[in-house]
Design an enzyme around this catalytic site. Structure first.
Site, PDB file in Angstrom:
ATOM      1  N   THR A 145       3.832   1.212  -9.940  1.00 29.62           N
ATOM      2  CA  THR A 145       5.023   0.886  -9.436  1.00 29.62           C
ATOM      3  C   THR A 145       4.780  -0.104  -8.146  1.00 29.62           C
ATOM      4  O   THR A 145       3.679  -0.272  -7.649  1.00 29.62           O
ATOM      5  CB  THR A 145       5.905   2.027  -8.659  1.00 29.62           C
ATOM      6  N   SER A 187       6.284   7.160  -0.340  1.00 31.82           N
ATOM      7  CA  SER A 187       6.808   8.667  -0.837  1.00 31.82           C
ATOM      8  C   SER A 187       5.651   9.277  -1.529  1.00 31.82           C
ATOM      9  O   SER A 187       4.670   8.686  -1.961  1.00 31.82           O
ATOM     10  CB  SER A 187       8.050   8.559  -1.738  1.00 31.82           C
ATOM     11  N   TYR A 189       5.744  10.426  -4.516  1.00 26.38           N
ATOM     12  CA  TYR A 189       5.755   9.873  -5.676  1.00 26.38           C
ATOM     13  C   TYR A 189       4.938   8.453  -5.859  1.00 26.38           C
ATOM     14  O   TYR A 189       3.909   8.587  -6.532  1.00 26.38           O
ATOM     15  CB  TYR A 189       6.962   9.582  -6.472  1.00 26.38           C
ATOM     16  N   HIS A 190       5.265   7.640  -4.802  1.00 23.89           N
ATOM     17  CA  HIS A 190       4.654   6.481  -4.662  1.00 23.89           C
ATOM     18  C   HIS A 190       2.985   6.745  -4.454  1.00 23.89           C
ATOM     19  O   HIS A 190       2.295   5.892  -5.068  1.00 23.89           O
ATOM     20  CB  HIS A 190       5.060   5.744  -3.703  1.00 23.89           C
ATOM     21  N   LYS A 193       0.587   6.987  -7.434  1.00 23.47           N
ATOM     22  CA  LYS A 193       0.502   5.858  -8.126  1.00 23.47           C
ATOM     23  C   LYS A 193      -0.584   5.191  -7.389  1.00 23.47           C
ATOM     24  O   LYS A 193      -1.303   4.295  -7.974  1.00 23.47           O
ATOM     25  CB  LYS A 193       1.814   4.830  -8.372  1.00 23.47           C
TER      26      LYS A 193
END
Ligand SMILES: NC(=O)c1ccc[n+]([C@@H]2O[C@H](COP(=O)([O-])OP(=O)(O)OC[C@H]3O[C@@H](n4cnc5c(N)ncnc54)[C@H](O)[C@@H]3O)[C@@H](O)[C@H]2O)c1
Ligand SMILES: NC(=O)c1ccc[n+]([C@@H]2O[C@H](COP(=O)([O-])OP(=O)(O)OC[C@H]3O[C@@H](n4cnc5c(N)ncnc54)[C@H](O)[C@@H]3O)[C@@H](O)[C@H]2O)c1
Lengths: 405, 405
Positions: A145, A187, A189-190, A193
């Site tokens: 991302t 976040s 989620y990020h 990554k």
């Protein structure tokens, strides 16, 4: 080529699968269908009516005569089955979509944080360890991302993965070096990554795995050439507060005559790419693998950037919708610049579909067409980034619209 | 203070626990005893006879009148119990040792890689998520490793966590910035500590957690002031090919009249610190927490560096042992420089115990004293970093000693 598509039942995975199958590749989906379970958990569903993966594969065969093979498998939890699968099928390429991909979902509660880290890190690492162990020489293409960059914190244009910096060396003189861009995920989620990036760096260096990491912007749009072939091949369209990205939620709000809700000042700049271009980029990346021993190849997979409020105005202009400003549940800067380099895909021949070209079609062909399926209660974004923000958002009387412009 | 010591049954955790208890703190150990299980798995044991944790705590009470509380808990697998524990006990500080810490063990097989990533990432992340959720304002002190730096790859002295670099900004001019040192871990174990760094960065930034990360060198030595108080309080001493660090294995080889086995040219430079200094550093770090909202505080917790072959010569000189050169099972440069900044602990008053002072005591008081307990078969390092290296090492006839100097 024989291609394994991890997470091939998802929003980007499904049209990628169809496209690569259509090109004559032998395509295998490995997916644990967790995304469908999360729909169930949240009580939401795709705006577009979506068949089971088995049914979709059957229809694809009916329409094109081609086979897509589906294997129900959890990358994060079933290491031994994953390894056995790789050893048996020995794919030439692996495309890895199989992660929990919504930032708001990853911040919903501590349980969701723990799930996201556990699922994403183990899915990626299990895959890497199994590739080494089975000694297959597959090219791994991963979907990362733009969020790993932390939206331009260093104040330079965002390069494709590696940043050139100058360092004062021991000998005294300065030296220029390329380093992985200093990550600043916003976040959980990020963050996963960002963790993936380090896993890739290690396995490329230690074991010579050939890895391409695509730092993707927000994917918009629904149809691709292949999903249009049959109504039951249609792609999913998420519009809920967790999985619906900002643009999808604007489209839905416009379709039901609700004001477009902008968080904060709407000065956040985001990167975008159309689903058809995303599929095309993945194909381009597949055709251009790194050599064994080469460092991880990183592309910025995005084609344009917009501020959220400008997007809102674009949708408002096309639909007549109003715009409303709400408190931001995310912890982020009110306004940010975002200048992104994306020459590598353009050089490989990508011709982007722009928002100004494609947006009207989304409004007519998707949002309005399926408006009867919209559940209004699901549109607001409710996951707050911190407990403090949650309280602030809560205090805002009934999360009322602060100003309607 | 009330202090939770995650992994307090381990090599660094146990003497830290005793020291902090002795200083009058209320100390709780949370440990799943996985390290003892790994001893069982590998068929190895500490050179020093080590009692059960319950027995050690009982003896500590007998000797000092103080209580150490032990809680059997898996940080990686028991999120809900961890959260409940924190909510009930609300510690003022948490020291986090609870990870799989041997690089060779982490590279032993794919199963060990998968275990190490899963255990370490989830242990750290569960702890962070639970701290946020319970809203305790504890200072978290984590034990990281010098290995995240990748042994000086950028060619500058290794700073304490943050590297100053110059970046070309969008406006054209160069700007100086401090970034997390670009990580280049050399094993799956070290990689998990690189992942931890990103977890810490995120939770300090998003939730204001107060975190100190200690980038520790190889810890040597066995006794501390408190472990000396009773023979059954003795610290563990690992000498096997997986958990035994290079120095410990030299000491054991010398004690049994076996040549000191140096991998490759022995030109690898490593950083070291005595166990007593390690305990002292942790106490110093505890006394100097970052403020809420401050970035993660990083210290280099090491006091001297040596090349492996120089260490071998040092031990050989003291014991008369021979030195033998073997193929290196690790994937790493033959020779590396390592210049490390460690001013921060020195400024806080640390007075290092040097190898030249303390080594003889280790030879006499530990290695020779317990030589009868040595299992010779367990000394060689057998975990290879890649399949290619494993074959090369294997081909070396009976892993014979290449040259005895
Ligand atoms: N959609 C976007 O706008 C966007 C933007 C940037 C990056 N990405 C990345 O692209 C990838 C695909 O995104 P998407 O929008 O298609 O997401 P999606 O949630 O629709 O699809 C992900 C798929 O992976 C599967 N999956 C998740 N965990 C798994 C596991 N442990 N084992 C097996 N399967 C598992 C899910 O069931 C789902 O079908 C993700 O990695 C995402 O982070 C997406
Ligand atoms: N020993 C060294 O030379 C050295 C050097 C640098 C850094 N470190 C770091 O210092 C820390 C302590 O090292 P050590 O030598 O004492 O290691 P150790 O293996 O002796 O101790 C670690 C302890 O943590 C426990 N543990 C592991 N996973 C756990 C989990 N999921 N839940 C609960 N407990 C768990 C183990 O049972 C063990 O008692 C480690 O994080 C290590 O990486 C050690």
């Amino acid at each position: 080529m024989r291609i394994a598509i991890m997470g091939g039942d998802g929003f980007v995975g499904w049209p990628t699968t169809l496209h690569l199958s259509n090109r004559g590749h032998e395509v295998h989906i490995l997916d644990n269908l967790s995304r469908r379970w999360i729909d169930t958990e949240l009580g939401v569903q795709s705006l577009t009516p979506m068949d089971s993966i088995q049914e979709r594969c059957r229809i694809w065969h009916e329409v094109t005569g081609r086979r897509i093979h589906f294997h129900l498998l959890d990358l994060a939890k079933e290491y031994e089955r994953l390894k056995a699968w790789l050893a048996e099928y020995r794919p030439d390429a692996i495309i890895h979509f199989a992660e929990q991909r919504a930032a708001p979902y990853s911040m919903k509660s501590d349980r969701h944080k723990v799930y996201t880290v556990n699922n994403n890190v183990n899915a990626t690492h299990n895959l890497l360890a199994a590739m080494v162990e089975t000694e297959i020489d597959a090219h791994l293409v991963h979907l990362g991302t733009m969020g790993v960059y932390g939206y331009g914190t260093v104040g330079a244009a965002i390069p494709e993965g590696y940043l050139e910096v100058q360092i004062d060396t021991l000998e005294g003189g300065p030296a220029r070096q390329e380093i992985l861009y200093p990550t600043r995920p916003g976040s959980v989620y990020h963050m996963t990554k960002s963790l993936d990036q380090i896993l890739f760096q290690f396995y490329a260096q230690n074991d010579g795995l050939r890895i391409t990491d695509l730092h993707q912007g927000i994917v918009w749009g629904t149809h691709t050439a292949e999903t249009r072939l049959h109504v039951q091949l249609i792609n999913r369209f998420d519009y809920d507060g967790d999985y619906g990205t900002v643009l999808n939620r604007f489209l839905i709000q416009a379709a039901i005559g609700y004001p477009l809700t902008v968080h904060g000042t709407g000065g956040q700049t985001r990167a975008f790419i159309h689903i058809q271009d995303s599929v095309r980029c993945i194909e381009l990346a597949l055709s251009d693998p790194p050599a064994r021993g080469e460092r991880v190849k990183i592309f910025n997979q995005m084609t344009e950037t917009h501020r959220v409020r400008d997007l809102a105005h674009m949708v408002a202009d096309m639909t007549g919708a109003e715009i409303a400003y709400l408190p931001n549940p995310r912890k982020e800067a009110d306004e940010n610049e975002l200048v992104v380099e994306n020459e590598k895909f353009l050089a490989l021949g990508l011709e982007p579909i722009t928002l100004s070209q494609g947006l009207m079609e989304e409004i007519v062909d998707v949002a309005r067409k399926y408006a009867h399926r919209i559940d209004r209660k699901r549109v607001p974004a409710v996951s707050a980034w911190t407990k403090e923000i949650a309280q602030r958002v809560e205090r805002d009387p009934e999360r009322r619209l602060k100003s309607v412009s």
